[in-house]
Design an enzyme around this catalytic site. Structure first.
Site, short mmCIF file in Angstrom:
data_model
loop_
_atom_site.label_atom_id
_atom_site.label_comp_id
_atom_site.label_asym_id
_atom_site.label_seq_id
_atom_site.Cartn_x
_atom_site.Cartn_y
_atom_site.Cartn_z
N HIS A 161 0.85 -1.21 0.00
CA HIS A 161 0.00 0.00 0.00
C HIS A 161 0.88 1.26 0.00
CE1 HIS A 161 -3.34 -2.71 1.28
NE2 HIS A 161 -2.37 -3.27 1.98
N SER A 282 15.60 21.15 -16.48
CA SER A 282 14.42 21.98 -16.69
C SER A 282 14.85 23.28 -17.33
CB SER A 282 13.76 22.25 -15.34
OG SER A 282 12.99 23.44 -15.40
N LYS A 288 16.94 21.07 -11.44
CA LYS A 288 16.21 19.84 -11.73
C LYS A 288 17.07 18.76 -12.40
CE LYS A 288 12.48 18.98 -11.01
NZ LYS A 288 11.23 19.35 -11.70
N GLU A 295 9.81 8.05 -17.04
CA GLU A 295 8.46 8.59 -17.28
C GLU A 295 7.97 8.24 -18.68
OE1 GLU A 295 8.53 12.53 -14.46
OE2 GLU A 295 9.82 12.49 -16.21
#
Ligand code: ARG
Length: 471
Positions: A161, A282, A288, A295
Site C-alpha cells: 500500500h 528543466s 532539476k 516517465e
C-alpha cells in the site's frame, strides 16, 4: 499487370474506370508494410520453388523467378523506393520483379492471393521480431541483475500500500522486477511458437487449386505446422494479438520498474540518483534532474496497451475470411514493437547508471517495520500469533504516541505487553535479524537471495527462448 498509364497493379481488369485518388489514399499501406519486404521476397522464392515442384512452372521458370527475386531484394536493400502507384509492398515487389525477370514474373502469383501472402509475410516478420524482443528483454534483465549484485548488503523498506512494511535486501527488491521479465520471455517464445503455422497455400480463402507441396513451403520457411483450414488461415490474426499481449506485459512491467525508480529517486525517498546520461534538466529550474526515461517508459506502456486494444477491436467484429480491416494489424503490431525497442534499451541504460544511496535506504527502515519479527519472537516462545499480534500492537502504539522507536521503549513496557517477552526481545527488532530469519526459498534472507541471483544468472545464460525461428 501493367496498364496503359504505365502503373503497376495486381488487380483492376474488371473495372472500366480507374480508382479514385481518394481510394488510393485510404487503401495505400506501403508506408507501413514496406518493412515486410525481406519476408515477402523469401516466401515468394519458396512459392516459386513449390510451383516448380508441382509442375505448374518449369524448373527453369522457377529458377528465373528465384534469381529475379534475389535481384529485387538487392535493389530494395540498396534503397529502391516505392513509387506512387505501389499500393503495398507486395505490389512493389511484383513491379520490381517484372523489371528484373520480364514476363515470367507474371506467373509468380499463380495459385496464391495477397491474403495468404500477407498472412505468411506477417508471421515471418513476427517470429523474427519475437527473437529480437527476447534479446532486448534479456539486456534489460542483465542491467537489473548487475545492479542487484551490488545491493545484496543494502537494506531498504519494502512497501505494501506504499506504506513501510518490512525490510528487504536491495537485491531482493530489484530482482522483483527481473522475474516478470523472465515470464515475458516465455510469453514471447509462446507467441513465436503460435505464430509458426504456415498460411501459404490457402489462396484467397478456399485453398490453392494447384497441387503445391505445403510441407515443402513449411520447411523452406521454417514453420512448425501447416494451417488446417484456409478460411481460418487467411482471417486469423491471433498471432498478432498474442504477440501484442506479450508486448503489453513487457511494457507494463517496464512501467512498474519505472514507477518504483521515479518514487525512490524523489528527494523525499532519496534512495537512488539518476545518471547524467539519462537525466534531463528543466528550462526554468536550474536544480532539476528529471527521470524522463522512466516517465516515457511509463507513458509508453499506455500506448502499447492502446495498440493491443485497437487490434482486438479490429478483429472482434469481422466475418470469417479476410477483410481489409486486417491491413491495420501491422500498424498496431509495428508500433508496439518499435516502442519496446526504444523503451527497453533506454531503461537498461538508465538502470546501469543508477547510483544507490545505501545510507538513505537503511535510514528509512524504522523499528516498527520489525513488528512482525517481534510477534514471531513471541510465537517461538509459545504464544499464539493472534495473541502476539495484539501484544506487539500495543507496543507499536506506545512508541508512536511517545514519538520514539520501538527499540527505545522501556523494558517494563515489553514485560507489561506480554509475559513471554524476555531481555532479548529488542534483538528481534533488528533489520539484519529480520532478513536473516528469511532464508526460506524466495525470501529476502542473504542465503536465499544468493540462490536467487544464481537462478537469475542461469536464466540469462540459457539460449534465447523464442523458438520457431524462420531464419
Ligand atoms: N496490403 C494488404 C494487407 O496488408 C494485403 C492484402 C490485400 N488483400 C486483399 N484482398 N485486398 O492486408
Amino acid at each position: 499487370m501493367s496498364n496503359d498509364s504505365g502503373t503497376h497493379k495486381l488487380w483492376g481488369g474488371r473495372f472500366a474506370g480507374g480508382p479514385s485518388p481518394l481510394l488510393d489514399a485510404i487503401n495505400r499501406s506501403i508506408s507501413t508494410d514496406f518493412r515486410l519486404w525481406p519476408h515477402d521476397v523469401r516466401l515468394s522464392r519458396a512459392w516459386a520453388l513449390a510451383l516448380g515442384k508441382a509442375g505448374v512452372l518449369t524448373m527453369d521458370e522457377a529458377e528465373a523467378l528465384r534469381s529475379g527475386l534475389d535481384r529485387v531484394a538487392l535493389r530494395i536493400a540498396d534503397g529502391a523506393q516505392p513509387i506512387a502507384t505501389d499500393e503495398d509492398i507486395h505490389t512493389m515487389i511484383d513491379r520490381l520483379l517484372h523489371e528484373e525477370a520480364g514476363t515470367v514474373a507474371s506467373k509468380l502469383h499463380t495459385g496464391r492471393s495477397r491474403n495468404d501472402q500477407v498472412a505468411t509475410a506477417s508471421r515471418l516478420w513476427t517470429i523474427d521480431a519475437c527473437h529480437k524482443l527476447d534479446t532486448a528483454i534479456r539486456d534489460l534483465q542483465q542491467a537489473l541483475l548487475t545492479q542487484a549484485e551490488t545491493l545484496t548488503e543494502a537494506i531498504l523498506p519494502a512497501y505494501t500500500h506504499l506504506q513501510r512494511a518490512q525490510p528487504v535486501s536491495g537485491a531482493h527488491w530489484l530482482l522483483a522486477h527481473f522475474w516478470p521479465l523472465d515470464r515475458d520471455r516465455t510469453r514471447v517464445a509462446n507467441a513465436a511458437r503460435g505464430t509458426a503455422t504456415l498460411p501459404l497455400g490457402s489462396g484467397a480463402i478456399a485453398g490453392s487449386a494447384f497441387p503445391v507441396p505445403r510441407d515443402l513451403l513449411r520447411d523452406e520457411l521454417g514453420f512448425l505446422a501447416i494451417s488446417p483450414n484456409s478460411i481460418d488461415a487467411t482471417g486469423d490474426r491471433d498471432f498478432v494479438a498474442e504477440t501484442m499481449f506479450a508486448c503489453t506485459m513487457v511494457a507494463v512491467h517496464c512501467s512498474r520498474i519505472a514507477e518504483d525508480l521515479i518514487i525512490y529517486g524523489s528527494s523525499e525517498f532519496g534512495f537512488v540518483k539518476f545518471g547524467d546520461g539519462f537525466s534531463t534538466g528543466s528550462s526554468m529550474m536550474p536544480q532539476k534532474r528529471n527521470p524522463d526515461v522512466f516517465e516515457l517508459a511509463r507513458g509508453g506502456g499506455a500506448r502499447v496497451l492502446g495498440d493491443l486494444v485497437s487490434l482486438l477491436g479490429t478483429i472482434k467484429g469481422l466475418p470469417s475470411g479476410y477483410s481489409k480491416d486486417l491491413q491495420d494489424d501491422k500498424r498496431a503490431l509495428f508500433n508496439a514493437i518499435d516502442l519496446l525497442h526504444l523503451v527497453l534499451p533506454a531503461m537498461a541504460g538508465a538502470i546501469s547508471e543508477l547510483r544507490f544511496d545505501r545510507t538513505r535506504m537503511r535510514a528509512a527502515v524504522s523499528s516498527a517495520m520489525m513488528a512482525t519479527d517481534l510477534a514471531d519472537y513471541l510465537v517461538k516462545k509459545g504464544a499464539t500469533f493472534r495473541e502476539a499480534h495484539g501484544a506487539v500492537g500495543t507496543l507499536v502504539r506506545q512508541a508512536e504516541d511517545a514519538g520514539i522507536e520501538m527499540t527505545a521503549l522501556p523494558a517494563e513496557a515489553f514485560a507489561t505487553a506480554h509475559a513471554l517477552f524476555g531481555s532479548d526481545a529488542r534483538d528481534a527488532l533488528g533489520a539484519e535479524a529480520s532478513l536473516a530469519a528469511r532464508n526460506i526459498a524466495g525470501g529476502t534472507g542473504p542465503v536465499a537471495v544468493a540462490a536467487q541471483i544464481e537462478l537469475a544468472r542461469a536464466s540469462l545464460t540459457t539460449a534465447p527462448r523464442a523458438i520457431g525461428s524462420a531464419t
